[in-house]
Design a protein around this motif. Sequence first.
Motif, short mmCIF file in Angstrom:
data_model
loop_
_atom_site.label_atom_id
_atom_site.label_comp_id
_atom_site.label_asym_id
_atom_site.label_seq_id
_atom_site.Cartn_x
_atom_site.Cartn_y
_atom_site.Cartn_z
N PHE A 1 0.83 -1.20 0.00
CA PHE A 1 0.00 0.00 0.00
C PHE A 1 0.87 1.26 0.00
N CYS B 1 2.69 1.55 -3.38
CA CYS B 1 1.83 1.30 -4.55
C CYS B 1 2.30 0.12 -5.38
N LEU C 1 1.40 -3.20 -6.93
CA LEU C 1 0.16 -3.87 -7.31
C LEU C 1 0.32 -5.37 -7.55
N TYR D 1 -5.99 -2.72 3.67
CA TYR D 1 -5.47 -1.79 2.68
C TYR D 1 -6.04 -2.15 1.30
N THR E 1 -6.54 -0.65 -2.93
CA THR E 1 -6.21 0.30 -3.98
C THR E 1 -6.78 -0.21 -5.29
N SER E 2 -6.68 0.62 -6.30
CA SER E 2 -7.09 0.21 -7.64
C SER E 2 -5.99 -0.67 -8.23
N HIS F 1 -3.17 4.55 -10.74
CA HIS F 1 -4.26 5.05 -9.89
C HIS F 1 -3.86 5.16 -8.42
N CYS F 2 -3.10 4.21 -7.93
CA CYS F 2 -2.66 4.25 -6.53
C CYS F 2 -1.83 5.50 -6.27
N LYS G 1 -3.63 8.61 -5.40
CA LYS G 1 -4.36 8.52 -4.13
C LYS G 1 -5.69 7.78 -4.20
N GLN G 2 -5.85 6.89 -5.17
CA GLN G 2 -7.03 6.03 -5.18
C GLN G 2 -6.69 4.80 -4.36
N LYS G 3 -6.66 5.01 -3.05
CA LYS G 3 -6.34 3.94 -2.13
C LYS G 3 -7.00 4.22 -0.79
#
Length: 200
Positions: free
Chosen positions: A85, A88, A90, A113, A115-116, A121-122, A125-127
């Motif tokens: 997280f 970032c 993935l 945690y 995220t996308s 995206h992470c 701040k898409q988390k």
Amino acid sequence: MSNLRSSKFQFLCAFHFLMLVVVKTGVSCYQYKVGDLDAWGIPTAANPHVYTNWSKNHVFKIGDSLLFLYPPSQDSVIQVTGQSFNVCNLTDPILYMNNGNSLFNITSTGEYYFTSAVPGHCGKKQKLQISVLSGNGSSAFSPSYGPSALPDTSYPTVFGSIPAANSSSSFSSSSPSQRPPVFLAAVMGFMSWDLIRGRM
């Protein structure tokens, strides 16, 4: 109509009302729409910390669930470790959801945690990080924030599949805290039957 004024009927009504209150207060699981937004997505420039602020304003418990809404052709949700997280990462997610109407049921205390899974995206701040409290109201870990006293805007329904959890941390629906409402409902049923038959 004379039956409506009898003391047995009034007692039965009062008892049923009391039992409904007891059973209702025993059920406190909520489904939260993540971010209280129309869709899970990259935060806007006007509200870049939407997910951080949203998680600070909610107190999550075992039995609650998170609903992620998004166009399945454009996004997805993954559950990751705290380390992944923070950077970032993935790769190797704990859980991958991509149906656009993803429901995550909380089955144990601790930090979660999300995220996308879409690259980039992470970093935008898409988390989401949440802390799940134990039964006594304390966090299993020390979160960097405290729960807020803001009003709860969650949806009081829980449905969907429960993700696989470690056997040591899985939630059992037959826990002692779940037994009293069932026991009280059974007692209420027997007392109602006795009242109807005139034994009491």
